[in-house]
Design a protein around this motif. Structure first.
Motif, PDB file in Angstrom:
ATOM      1  N   GLN A  58      22.685 108.658  48.918  1.00 34.60           N
ATOM      2  CA  GLN A  58      21.986 108.328  50.159  1.00 34.60           C
ATOM      3  C   GLN A  58      22.097 106.825  50.428  1.00 34.60           C
ATOM      4  O   GLN A  58      22.370 106.406  51.562  1.00 34.60           O
ATOM      5  CB  GLN A  58      20.515 108.735  50.078  1.00 34.60           C
ATOM      6  CG  GLN A  58      19.740 108.443  51.378  1.00 34.60           C
ATOM      7  CD  GLN A  58      18.258 108.743  51.266  1.00 34.60           C
ATOM      8  OE1 GLN A  58      17.709 108.814  50.171  1.00 34.60           O
ATOM      9  NE2 GLN A  58      17.595 108.922  52.396  1.00 34.60           N
ATOM     10  N   ALA A  59      21.904 106.026  49.392  1.00 40.24           N
ATOM     11  CA  ALA A  59      22.015 104.576  49.536  1.00 40.24           C
ATOM     12  C   ALA A  59      23.432 104.165  49.928  1.00 40.24           C
ATOM     13  O   ALA A  59      23.624 103.145  50.608  1.00 40.24           O
ATOM     14  CB  ALA A  59      21.613 103.889  48.239  1.00 40.24           C
ATOM     15  N   ALA A  60      24.413 104.968  49.511  1.00 43.06           N
ATOM     16  CA  ALA A  60      25.814 104.670  49.851  1.00 43.06           C
ATOM     17  C   ALA A  60      26.146 105.015  51.296  1.00 43.06           C
ATOM     18  O   ALA A  60      27.245 104.700  51.767  1.00 43.06           O
ATOM     19  CB  ALA A  60      26.745 105.416  48.906  1.00 43.06           C
ATOM     20  N   GLY A  61      25.220 105.700  51.996  1.00 44.06           N
ATOM     21  CA  GLY A  61      25.419 105.932  53.418  1.00 44.06           C
ATOM     22  C   GLY A  61      25.603 107.365  53.864  1.00 44.06           C
ATOM     23  O   GLY A  61      25.839 107.608  55.055  1.00 44.06           O
ATOM     24  N   LEU A  62      25.486 108.336  52.950  1.00 44.54           N
ATOM     25  CA  LEU A  62      25.644 109.732  53.367  1.00 44.54           C
ATOM     26  C   LEU A  62      24.478 110.143  54.255  1.00 44.54           C
ATOM     27  O   LEU A  62      23.328 109.825  53.960  1.00 44.54           O
ATOM     28  CB  LEU A  62      25.716 110.658  52.152  1.00 44.54           C
ATOM     29  CG  LEU A  62      27.113 110.950  51.577  1.00 44.54           C
ATOM     30  CD1 LEU A  62      27.790 109.677  51.097  1.00 44.54           C
ATOM     31  CD2 LEU A  62      27.024 111.976  50.461  1.00 44.54           C
ATOM     32  N   ASP A  63      24.807 110.858  55.346  1.00 44.22           N
ATOM     33  CA  ASP A  63      23.731 111.367  56.188  1.00 44.22           C
ATOM     34  C   ASP A  63      23.177 112.657  55.589  1.00 44.22           C
ATOM     35  O   ASP A  63      23.623 113.107  54.527  1.00 44.22           O
ATOM     36  CB  ASP A  63      24.189 111.554  57.639  1.00 44.22           C
ATOM     37  CG  ASP A  63      25.262 112.634  57.820  1.00 44.22           C
ATOM     38  OD1 ASP A  63      25.354 113.564  56.981  1.00 44.22           O
ATOM     39  OD2 ASP A  63      26.004 112.565  58.819  1.00 44.22           O
ATOM     40  N   LEU A  64      22.202 113.240  56.258  1.00 40.07           N
ATOM     41  CA  LEU A  64      21.494 114.395  55.700  1.00 40.07           C
ATOM     42  C   LEU A  64      22.432 115.542  55.362  1.00 40.07           C
ATOM     43  O   LEU A  64      22.414 116.072  54.233  1.00 40.07           O
ATOM     44  CB  LEU A  64      20.434 114.860  56.696  1.00 40.07           C
ATOM     45  CG  LEU A  64      19.625 116.110  56.303  1.00 40.07           C
ATOM     46  CD1 LEU A  64      18.769 115.830  55.085  1.00 40.07           C
ATOM     47  CD2 LEU A  64      18.749 116.558  57.472  1.00 40.07           C
ATOM     48  N   GLU A  65      23.264 115.953  56.316  1.00 38.38           N
ATOM     49  CA  GLU A  65      24.157 117.087  56.082  1.00 38.38           C
ATOM     50  C   GLU A  65      25.219 116.759  55.039  1.00 38.38           C
ATOM     51  O   GLU A  65      25.573 117.602  54.208  1.00 38.38           O
ATOM     52  CB  GLU A  65      24.825 117.536  57.381  1.00 38.38           C
ATOM     53  CG  GLU A  65      23.908 118.265  58.346  1.00 38.38           C
ATOM     54  CD  GLU A  65      23.045 117.318  59.177  1.00 38.38           C
ATOM     55  OE1 GLU A  65      23.207 116.083  59.050  1.00 38.38           O
ATOM     56  OE2 GLU A  65      22.207 117.816  59.944  1.00 38.38           O
ATOM     57  N   GLU A  66      25.707 115.532  55.061  1.00 39.08           N
ATOM     58  CA  GLU A  66      26.716 115.124  54.076  1.00 39.08           C
ATOM     59  C   GLU A  66      26.133 115.146  52.664  1.00 39.08           C
ATOM     60  O   GLU A  66      26.795 115.605  51.721  1.00 39.08           O
ATOM     61  CB  GLU A  66      27.235 113.722  54.399  1.00 39.08           C
ATOM     62  CG  GLU A  66      28.123 113.649  55.633  1.00 39.08           C
ATOM     63  CD  GLU A  66      28.437 112.226  56.040  1.00 39.08           C
ATOM     64  OE1 GLU A  66      29.462 112.017  56.709  1.00 39.08           O
ATOM     65  OE2 GLU A  66      27.652 111.308  55.701  1.00 39.08           O
ATOM     66  N   LEU A  67      24.912 114.676  52.518  1.00 37.45           N
ATOM     67  CA  LEU A  67      24.301 114.659  51.187  1.00 37.45           C
ATOM     68  C   LEU A  67      23.986 116.069  50.713  1.00 37.45           C
ATOM     69  O   LEU A  67      24.179 116.401  49.537  1.00 37.45           O
ATOM     70  CB  LEU A  67      23.036 113.808  51.183  1.00 37.45           C
ATOM     71  CG  LEU A  67      22.373 113.631  49.815  1.00 37.45           C
ATOM     72  CD1 LEU A  67      23.358 113.099  48.776  1.00 37.45           C
ATOM     73  CD2 LEU A  67      21.154 112.712  49.907  1.00 37.45           C
ATOM     74  N   ALA A  68      23.531 116.929  51.626  1.00 40.43           N
ATOM     75  CA  ALA A  68      23.268 118.324  51.264  1.00 40.43           C
ATOM     76  C   ALA A  68      24.541 118.988  50.756  1.00 40.43           C
ATOM     77  O   ALA A  68      24.532 119.724  49.755  1.00 40.43           O
ATOM     78  CB  ALA A  68      22.704 119.083  52.448  1.00 40.43           C
ATOM     79  N   ALA A  69      25.658 118.726  51.427  1.00 38.94           N
ATOM     80  CA  ALA A  69      26.939 119.288  51.002  1.00 38.94           C
ATOM     81  C   ALA A  69      27.371 118.712  49.656  1.00 38.94           C
ATOM     82  O   ALA A  69      27.904 119.437  48.800  1.00 38.94           O
ATOM     83  CB  ALA A  69      27.998 119.015  52.066  1.00 38.94           C
ATOM     84  N   TRP A  70      27.136 117.419  49.456  1.00 37.45           N
ATOM     85  CA  TRP A  70      27.509 116.765  48.194  1.00 37.45           C
ATOM     86  C   TRP A  70      26.727 117.368  47.026  1.00 37.45           C
ATOM     87  O   TRP A  70      27.302 117.659  45.970  1.00 37.45           O
ATOM     88  CB  TRP A  70      27.246 115.265  48.294  1.00 37.45           C
ATOM     89  CG  TRP A  70      27.656 114.491  47.079  1.00 37.45           C
ATOM     90  CD1 TRP A  70      28.876 113.928  46.825  1.00 37.45           C
ATOM     91  CD2 TRP A  70      26.837 114.207  45.930  1.00 37.45           C
ATOM     92  NE1 TRP A  70      28.875 113.315  45.597  1.00 37.45           N
ATOM     93  CE2 TRP A  70      27.637 113.476  45.027  1.00 37.45           C
ATOM     94  CE3 TRP A  70      25.520 114.503  45.598  1.00 37.45           C
ATOM     95  CZ2 TRP A  70      27.148 113.027  43.805  1.00 37.45           C
ATOM     96  CZ3 TRP A  70      25.030 114.070  44.379  1.00 37.45           C
ATOM     97  CH2 TRP A  70      25.847 113.332  43.486  1.00 37.45           C
ATOM     98  N   VAL A  71      25.423 117.547  47.208  1.00 38.67           N
ATOM     99  CA  VAL A  71      24.597 118.129  46.153  1.00 38.67           C
ATOM    100  C   VAL A  71      25.064 119.541  45.831  1.00 38.67           C
ATOM    101  O   VAL A  71      25.197 119.918  44.660  1.00 38.67           O
ATOM    102  CB  VAL A  71      23.107 118.133  46.560  1.00 38.67           C
ATOM    103  CG1 VAL A  71      22.281 118.955  45.568  1.00 38.67           C
ATOM    104  CG2 VAL A  71      22.559 116.712  46.626  1.00 38.67           C
ATOM    105  N   THR A  72      25.324 120.333  46.855  1.00 38.52           N
ATOM    106  CA  THR A  72      25.775 121.716  46.652  1.00 38.52           C
ATOM    107  C   THR A  72      27.100 121.755  45.909  1.00 38.52           C
ATOM    108  O   THR A  72      27.313 122.606  45.032  1.00 38.52           O
ATOM    109  CB  THR A  72      25.902 122.428  48.003  1.00 38.52           C
ATOM    110  OG1 THR A  72      24.627 122.409  48.669  1.00 38.52           O
ATOM    111  CG2 THR A  72      26.338 123.865  47.819  1.00 38.52           C
TER     112      THR A  72
END
Length: 289
Positions: A140-154
């Motif tokens: 998140q600190a690196a700049g991922l938005d909500l949907e991008e971070l959700a996809a990254w976690v998954t």
């Protein structure tokens, strides 16, 4: 970023892990200890120290799903303030908590139709869940938005490798994880069961080394087979009221993996209720579980 990361009190972390990163909100959880109900987490009335003191006196604990009202109390202020929410939930392989969360979120979406609330099953527990939450905050600190971070976690949640041993069978037996006969035999043979969290997010016994030294070597062997520092050099060691053993494991890890960036955390009551004092965990990024 106009969204907040939430997780539950199952996620075992320390303050240093989150230093300098976006704030992570914690949803408290209920713990029953020796017949009395407590709250563990923000605003709670149970500390890690109090919990293990009672377990060492021979008392047992159990946990329950988060009440829908607790989710509403936790999430609603952020939504009212105009933030979206990414909730990283305790593994469905050990608890039905995520189903309660999804019901509460459905109601909140009706109240706040302009806000986004995403709920992800981490398939992780305890220090493993804390590990994933911390890495999510880093992204998140690196700049991922909500949907991008959700996809990254998954995409990456099954690469969080959980390996841990317990000192006694008492709490595994009490929670129904092993039979009474297996617990008696294991205690007689000084077995320190090696467990991990599998791809379904469930707890599994995978090896039965005899003695603490062999148990530590079993964890190190698993890490040697699969550690992927290119994903991140964070390595988390969790302990259940045995800090000296945590430090010994840290020394052993650094001898074999000098690039590891190690954090030591307490194993909280939610998982500690099932593993008891003396639990020792090793968490890291791996190719697969």
């Amino acid at each position: 970023m106009n969204y907040r990361i939430f997780t539950d009190a199952t996620a075992d972390m320390n303050e240093e892990m989150l230093a300098g990163l976006p704030k992570v909100e914690i949803v408290p959880m209920q713990v029953e200890l020796d017949g009395q109900n407590y709250t563990y987490g923000p605003g709670g009335d149970l500390t890690v120290e109090q919990f293990y003191t009672q377990l060492k006196e021979g008392k047992f604990a159990s946990t329950s799903q988060i009440n829908p009202a607790v989710y509403h109390t936790a999430f609603e202020p952020a939504l009212r303030a105009g933030f979206d929410i990414l909730y990283l939930c305790f593994t469905s392989g050990m608890s039905g908590t995520i189903h309660t969360a999804e019901m509460s979120i459905a109601e909140l979406r009706e109240q706040y139709p302009d806000r986004k609330i995403l709920c992800i099953d981490t398939l992780c527990a305890s220090a493993g869940e804390g590990f994933l939450v911390r890495e999510a905050a880093r992204m998140q600190a690196a700049g991922l938005d909500l949907e991008e971070l959700a996809a990254w976690v998954t995409e990456h949640r099954l690469q969080v490798c959980h390996w841990f041993t317990v000192d006694t069978f008492d709490h595994l037996r009490h929670g129904g994880r092993v039979s009474a006969a297996a617990a008696v035999l294991g205690t007689m043979l000084q077995v320190k069961p090696l467990l991990h969290v599998d791809e379904e997010g469930a707890l599994q016994v995978v090896e039965k080394p005899r003695g603490r030294s062999r148990a530590v070597q079993a964890k190190l062997s698993r890490m040697a087979q699969g550690w992927m520092p290119e994903l991140g050099k964070l390595v988390v060691i969790g302990h259940g009221a045995c800090p000296e053993e945590g430090e010994k494991l840290k020394t052993a890890v650094l001898e074999r993996f000098p690039d590891a960036e190690i954090q030591i955390v307490n194993i909280g009551p939610v998982i500690g209720a099932h593993t008891g004092p003396g639990m020792l965990a090793l968490l890291y990024w791996g190719g697969s579980r």
